[in-house]
Design an enzyme around this catalytic site. Structure first.
Site, PDB file in Angstrom:
ATOM      1  N   ASP A  94      69.311  20.045  49.420  1.00 27.22           N
ATOM      2  CA  ASP A  94      69.110  21.116  50.401  1.00 27.22           C
ATOM      3  C   ASP A  94      69.358  20.618  51.815  1.00 27.22           C
ATOM      4  OD1 ASP A  94      68.348  22.598  48.263  1.00 27.22           O
ATOM      5  OD2 ASP A  94      66.347  23.105  49.004  1.00 27.22           O
ATOM      6  N   HIS A 246      66.915  16.147  49.198  1.00 27.13           N
ATOM      7  CA  HIS A 246      67.478  16.559  50.496  1.00 27.13           C
ATOM      8  C   HIS A 246      68.556  15.576  50.930  1.00 27.13           C
ATOM      9  CE1 HIS A 246      63.564  18.626  50.444  1.00 27.13           C
ATOM     10  NE2 HIS A 246      64.152  19.541  51.189  1.00 27.13           N
TER      11      HIS A 246
END
Length: 710
Positions: A94, A246
């Site tokens: 993300d 991430h």
């Protein structure tokens, strides 16, 4: 009056509305660029995905969602969910792409022959187009993480649509693909979906999006160390997982280090690393974007980059405006202080020579009597010549009927103010000539004080201190402030620098010999007073400012009249600057005048007003997207600088400071009017149009205010 060639039309006859249309279009584009930049940069969600806003209500979430799989299918009428297959891991990244960490992660995935899904943020894709293409080209899957990492659950529908549509277009423009995969920011597992989250998921579902939640959180966003990330990322048993990791949002070195251990470890246990669609067993949802989608996406990317450039340019222009404003304030105050200390003893030898006062008059019946009577009441010997320039309102008859001693009336056909002044100069009986507008009232000692500098034989002209007589009302206060602070402070600076550009038509004295040497008053510009003063300076004559010589002039009492007056002044000043531009390359007094005076006018009376809108634009930008308190403080500092400068100027002129209460209001109307006048004048000049002289409306309201005699 400016003479025109046959068939040439004045700017009054030529429609100039086109440039206002262009200016409006440019302003709209500027506002749009700033709104886009503010939206993308200052409304960007920065909280970690695994720290969603607090949720309390879960009653509206369907059971098949809260107890179902992490992938919510939007392809059918009924809600369907999908779960990962055993021994299959979907690495989902993300917040990227990030120029530092995403390439390292891609290299790692390539090294271990693993595929992943990257949920990208539209703004980051626009900044990292090549990196986004690399993700797609290396066989990984792309999904959306909204345009600005916004919490879809907290947004109205129009912003949800904007966030999804723009991120989709940007992805199409950057990588040439369109994807229905969506991970809402601040989402986590299916059982954590609250009513607010479901509202956003349902809205996206209606648009055809496939919402991808997670089953496991690596907690790399906490940055608690590689071992903690590994512990949080290892699956229990053989269950398949959609793992949240991430690749952006800060330092991801721990994430990269943990993946370097996790991927080979799980592969050794028999796990496969696949994309989301492969992990849950659905067909490849990502498709090639259409030509239209790509073009619109590239347009959006271009708009974002342009908005960044616009803000960068405006930021530097703001620094320039601030620097120029501060420089002008400091320079004028220091010069005024020195001028006030040196000028009081500058003229030890009294000048008693008689003076000819020339009053050009065209339809001045409203105020000519007060003007002439004030001149006759002077405590210095004067002859008054009123040159009636073809008046149709009985101005000449009115003056003659007064029967005042020492007053002559010369009648001529209408030829314009410069011609009327030249007629008066030629008829003058004395070598010292004072020129005064027909709407101006002199104080009794004004003429005497005005001619004292002529004790110095090198002085060719003297500027007096013009005061606004009709200073009632807010508009009158604003003009009064401008005369005291702007004009008079500048004149003190010009006097010290020996580069005075303008002796005002309201009150100015001249050596007749100097006037004849430069050929009298020229008709080449609308600012005949500025043109004449510049010619005197270039011819070697010194021009000074005598602030004690006061005259009261009638200022416009409506915004329309003020616009017309300042438009003529500004346009005429531009004409005079262009006419005397040769002084910039000359030597001696002429060159000194050109480089100092023309440079000052260009910087502070042309460039600064043209850039002044930057301050207003940034103020609005700051109130919307930045800290309003900080913007307000900066605005107050700006007004405080103006106030301090104004207080000093009013003190020098021995004026009451009461009108300064209106100074803050000046920022919202008067200042905008003044820089629009400059814009209008510059465009008119660049267009090559010629503007004819426009006489201001007279009201006959002038009387010397009590308590203002010297």
């Amino acid at each position: 009056m400016i003479r025109r060639r046959p068939g040439q039309r004045s700017a009054r006859d030529i429609p100039l509305r086109t440039h206002w249309l262009v200016l409006t279009v440019c302003l709209v584009c500027l506002v749009a660029a700033l709104l886009l930049h503010g939206y993308t940069q200052h409304l960007f969600g920065t909280a970690p995905d695994a720290e969603p806003p607090e949720r309390h209500s879960f009653g509206k979430v369907p059971g098949e969602v809260s107890s179902g799989g992490p992938v919510i299918d939007a392809s059918g009428a009924e809600i369907r969910t999908a779960s990962p297959k055993p021994k299959t891991i979907a690495l989902t990244f993300d917040d990227g792409p990030d120029p530092v960490w995403t390439p390292q992660i891609l290299d790692l995935l390539k090294q271990h022959d693993a595929r992943a899904t990257f949920f990208v943020v539209g703004v980051e894709v626009a900044a990292q187009q090549e990196l986004t293409r690399r993700i797609n080209d290396e066989g990984h899957q792309l999904g959306l993480h909204t345009f600005t990492h916004a919490d879809l659950a907290a947004l109205p529908d129009w912003r949800r649509s904007f966030e999804l549509r723009q991120s989709q277009l940007i992805l199409a423009g950057a990588a040439g693909v369109s994807t229905p995969l969506l991970r809402p920011p601040y989402s986590s597992k299916a059982e954590a979906v609250a009513d607010e989250d479901w509202s956003g998921i349902k809205y996206a579902r209606e648009l055809g999006y496939l919402t991808v939640l997670t089953t496991q959180d690596s907690e790399d966003w906490r940055r608690l160390g590689v071992e903690r990330i590994l512990t949080s990322s290892r699956p229990v048993g053989d269950a398949g997982q959609i793992l949240l990791v991430h690749d952006a949002g800060g330092d991801r070195s721990q994430t990269v280090a943990a993946l370097a251990v996790l991927i080979p470890e799980l592969k050794a246990r028999g796990f496969r690393f696949e994309t989301v669609s492969e992990t849950v067993g659905i067909p490849q949802p990502v498709r090639k974007a259409t030509v239209s989608e790509r073009l619109r996406g590239l347009g959006m990317i271009g708009a974002i980059k342009l908005s960044d450039t616009v803000l960068l340019v405006l930021t530097w222009l703001l620094y320039l405006v601030g620097g120029l404003s501060l420089l002008r304030a400091v320079a004028t105050v220091l010069a005024a202080r020195r001028h006030s200390r040196t000028r009081s003893a500058a003229w030890p030898e009294p000048v008693t020579d008689p003076v000819t006062v020339v009053v050009p008059a065209y339809n001045e019946s409203a105020g000519i009597e007060a003007a002439v009577r004030s001149l006759v009441a002077s405590d210095h010997p004067v002859e008054v010549i009123v040159v009636d320039d073809g008046s149709t309102d009985g101005t000449a008859d009115l003056v003659e009927a007064l029967g005042l001693p020492g007053v002559r009336v010369i009648r001529q056909a209408n030829a314009g103010k410069p011609a009327a002044l030249t007629t008066g100069i030629e008829a003058a009986s004395h070598q010292l000539v004072v020129m005064v507008d027909g709407d101006t009232v002199f104080e009794p000692d004004a003429v005497r004080l005005l001619v004292q500098p002529f004790a110095d034989p090198g002085i060719g002209a003297v500027s007096g201190n013009a005061k606004v007589g009709n200073r009632h009302g807010v508009l009158g206060h604003w003009q009064h402030i401008e005369y005291v602070v702007g004009f008079n402070l500048d004149r003190r600076l010009f006097d010290l620098g020996r580069c005075m550009p303008t002796v005002p038509g309201a009150i100015g004295a001249f050596r007749r010999r100097a006037l004849l040497e430069v050929g009298g008053v020229s008709e080449d510009t609308l600012a005949e007073d500025t043109d004449l003063t510049m010619a005197l300076c270039r011819n070697g004559w010194r021009v000074v400012y005598e602030e004690r010589a006061k005259a009261w002039t009638e200022a416009p009492n409506s915004l329309g009249s003020l616009w017309r007056q300042r438009y003529r002044w500004c346009y005429g000043t531009l004409q005079a600057m262009w006419k005397h531009r040769g002084a910039l390359s000359q030597r001696g007094p002429a060159g000194r005048f050109g480089r100092r005076s023309l440079g000052f006018l260009l910087a502070f009376q042309i460039l600064l007003p043209l850039l002044a809108p930057v301050v207003d634009v940034f103020a609005l930008y700051g109130l919307i997207f930045l800290d309003p308190l900080r913007v307000t403080v900066l605005w107050l500092l700006f007004v405080s600088l103006q106030t301090l400068t104004s207080l000093y100027a009013f003190r020098l002129d021995r004026e009451s400071i009461k009108p300064l209460w209106s100074l803050p209001l000046q920022q919202f109307v008067y200042r905008q009017l003044m820089y629009l006048v400059v814009i209008q004048s510059v465009v008119t000049a660049l267009a090559g149009s010629r503007l004819r002289w426009q006489r201001m409306e007279r009201y006959g309201s002038l009387k010397v205010p009590a308590g203002h005699s010297s």
